[in-house]
Design a protein around this motif. Structure first.
Motif, PDB file in Angstrom:
ATOM      1  N   UNK A 156       0.833  -1.208   0.000  1.00  0.00           N
ATOM      2  CA  UNK A 156       0.000   0.000   0.000  1.00  0.00           C
ATOM      3  C   UNK A 156       0.865   1.255   0.000  1.00  0.00           C
ATOM      4  N   UNK A 157       1.979   1.189   0.718  1.00  0.00           N
ATOM      5  CA  UNK A 157       2.927   2.309   0.745  1.00  0.00           C
ATOM      6  C   UNK A 157       4.263   1.775   0.248  1.00  0.00           C
ATOM      7  N   UNK A 158       4.784   2.389  -0.785  1.00  0.00           N
ATOM      8  CA  UNK A 158       6.031   1.899  -1.376  1.00  0.00           C
ATOM      9  C   UNK A 158       5.735   0.843  -2.418  1.00  0.00           C
ATOM     10  N   UNK A 167      10.320  11.203   0.541  1.00  0.00           N
ATOM     11  CA  UNK A 167      11.210  11.904   1.481  1.00  0.00           C
ATOM     12  C   UNK A 167      12.401  11.024   1.873  1.00  0.00           C
ATOM     13  N   UNK A 168      13.190  10.566   0.899  1.00  0.00           N
ATOM     14  CA  UNK A 168      14.251   9.600   1.213  1.00  0.00           C
ATOM     15  C   UNK A 168      15.454  10.259   1.889  1.00  0.00           C
ATOM     16  N   UNK A 169      16.177   9.489   2.668  1.00  0.00           N
ATOM     17  CA  UNK A 169      17.496   9.896   3.150  1.00  0.00           C
ATOM     18  C   UNK A 169      18.571   9.436   2.169  1.00  0.00           C
ATOM     19  N   UNK A 170      18.336   8.264   1.568  1.00  0.00           N
ATOM     20  CA  UNK A 170      19.328   7.674   0.658  1.00  0.00           C
ATOM     21  C   UNK A 170      18.608   7.093  -0.550  1.00  0.00           C
ATOM     22  N   UNK A 171      19.283   7.118  -1.700  1.00  0.00           N
ATOM     23  CA  UNK A 171      18.752   6.510  -2.922  1.00  0.00           C
ATOM     24  C   UNK A 171      19.789   5.543  -3.469  1.00  0.00           C
ATOM     25  N   UNK A 203      28.574   0.010 -11.393  1.00  0.00           N
ATOM     26  CA  UNK A 203      27.385   0.762 -11.791  1.00  0.00           C
ATOM     27  C   UNK A 203      26.285   0.717 -10.744  1.00  0.00           C
ATOM     28  N   UNK A 204      26.676   0.477  -9.477  1.00  0.00           N
ATOM     29  CA  UNK A 204      25.734   0.458  -8.350  1.00  0.00           C
ATOM     30  C   UNK A 204      26.143   1.579  -7.410  1.00  0.00           C
ATOM     31  N   UNK A 205      25.205   2.502  -7.137  1.00  0.00           N
ATOM     32  CA  UNK A 205      25.534   3.698  -6.359  1.00  0.00           C
ATOM     33  C   UNK A 205      24.533   3.888  -5.224  1.00  0.00           C
ATOM     34  N   UNK A 206      25.034   4.368  -4.088  1.00  0.00           N
ATOM     35  CA  UNK A 206      24.169   4.914  -3.043  1.00  0.00           C
ATOM     36  C   UNK A 206      24.495   6.397  -2.908  1.00  0.00           C
ATOM     37  N   UNK A 207      23.457   7.234  -3.030  1.00  0.00           N
ATOM     38  CA  UNK A 207      23.597   8.677  -2.857  1.00  0.00           C
ATOM     39  C   UNK A 207      22.831   9.116  -1.623  1.00  0.00           C
TER      40      UNK A 207
END
Length: 416
Positions: A73-75, A110-114, A185-189
């Motif tokens: 339902x969320x996400x 409202x993410x902290x990290x992507x 090619x895998x990143x955390x921002x």
């Protein structure tokens, strides 16, 4: 954010009707199942899948995400194609441009990290470990890297790090690499860093992470770290690497193990009857999908769901995708057959002396014989190596009942 819109042109006819992440793999899976399964196994329950090229098969496979427990339902999972805006329509023109065009989607959570992923690699990775590393170091950007042989390093983006794994420099496909840590090619921002980088570089043509976003972050003094991955990882971007990755699944001790209880690979499965092996069937060191009917012999091969192999036929070192049919008395060696291909009776494939393919030698190579989706091959023909066949062919397409090595026979293109 899972980038799954690539055409995958180096897979040749396998991606004529679908994006590379939708291509079958390992008998019952599709390539995109691996990063999606990694997400849910890592505790990530909000995933945006960015599609573009031939998305129908991929969209139908993902659906609302039920197989991966992503029907929330969320996400949950959201498929994100390019869309028409007030100022016009724009295709995704680069990896970072695709992410930029979905800023509103990301902002809504409202993410902290992507986490940025590619949808066309075969691997198992716990992204939670990478995120813990990112947080521990107070990083703005963390890039997953893995050591590669030094002679192969020039094919990758290479990271140069200090003893704390902080990235001090990087080189894109360097002639003389100073390190063997290749970007996966895998990143955390961290979200604010990603938002600033995408906004500031939005006007760049073909906005790309490796060419534009990462250099911009480094130049402005962002904190960049490399997280080293030491497991199995394979880019199945070419026919040869795709064939090799499938063959590695059937090693006595497979380098990539599909049977681990603690890290399952989930997929959408259609209702299928049990496998059936006939009286004279012989199966050795192979994967065989549900609903397959084997009356002949299979050796060192990956056989998809619903495949039929007739009496007296021998299939070796081959990949037959879902719903393929092989007639009686056939011999197949190093064949890749896309879904629902039909091979007649007494057909020999993968014979004759090897020759370079006449149209795409960089794609159809290494002795493989590749046939496209729903291709039809008539009875009693012999087909060579490095061959591509696509479409409904007839006996008239095979002078003297043969198709020599290196030939391309594309009836699909002729009909369209």
């Amino acid at each position: 954010m899972l980038l799954a819109g690539g055409q995958g042109s180096r897979l040749g006819v396998l991606t004529a009707r679908m994006a590379k992440p939708a291509v079958s793999f390992g008998g019952k899976y599709r390539i995109i199942d691996f990063p999606l399964s990694n997400c849910i196994n890592s505790g990530i329950d909000t995933v945006g899948v960015l599609t573009q090229y031939q998305p129908l098969r991929l969209n139908a496979h993902i659906g609302i995400g039920i197989p991966w427990d992503l029907d929330r339902n969320i996400g949950g999972v959201s498929v994100l194609p390019p869309y028409e805006k007030m100022m016009g329509t724009e295709w995704y023109t680069g990896t970072a441009n695709a992410i930029y065009q979905n800023m509103e989607y990301m902002e809504s959570y409202h993410p902290d990290y992507v986490l940025i992923l590619s949808g066309d690699h075969i691997y198992k990775m716990d992204y939670e470990q990478m995120l813990s590393f990112h947080k521990k170091n107070g990083a703005d950007v963390t890039i997953a890297v893995m050591p590669v042989p030094e002679e192969e390093a020039r094919r990758f983006g290479i990271m140069i790090t200090d003893e704390d794994r902080r990235i001090v420099d990087f080189e894109e496909k360097p002639e003389h690499p100073r390190s063997n840590l290749a970007s996966m090619g895998i990143y955390i921002f961290s979200w604010e860093t990603l938002k600033s980088a995408l906004t500031e570089n939005a006007d760049q043509s073909g906005l790309d992470f490796g060419k534009h976003v990462i250099p911009w972050c480094k130049d402005r003094g962002s904190s960049l770290y490399a997280w080293q991955f030491d497991g199995y990882w394979k880019d199945v971007g070419t026919l040869t690497s795709y064939w090799e990755a499938n063959m590695e699944l059937i090693d006595i001790v497979p380098e990539f193990n599909l049977y681990e209880e603690y890290w399952k690979i989930y997929t959408k499965s259609l209702p299928q009857p049990p496998q059936y092996f006939g009286r004279n069937a012989r199966i050795e060191r192979s994967i065989v999908g549900e609903g397959a009917e084997i009356l002949g012999e299979v050796e060192g091969s990956v056989i998809g769901c619903g495949v039929h192999i007739g009496e007296g036929s021998v299939v070796r070192n081959s990949i037959l995708m879902n719903d393929c049919s092989v007639g009686d008395g056939c011999s197949l060696d190093r064949v890749i057959a896309a879904e629902a291909a039909r091979i007649g009776n007494h057909v020999r494939m993968g014979v004759f002396e090897e020759r370079e393919n006449e149209t795409d030698p960089h794609i159809y190579r290494d002795g493989l014989c590749t046939i496209g989706e729903e291709t039809v091959i008539p009875d009693r023909v012999s087909i060579g190596k490095n061959v591509m066949i696509f479409g409904k062919t007839t006996a008239a397409d095979y002078p003297d009942g043969e198709l020599a090595s290196g030939r391309t026979l594309n009836r699909e293109a002729a009909e369209s």
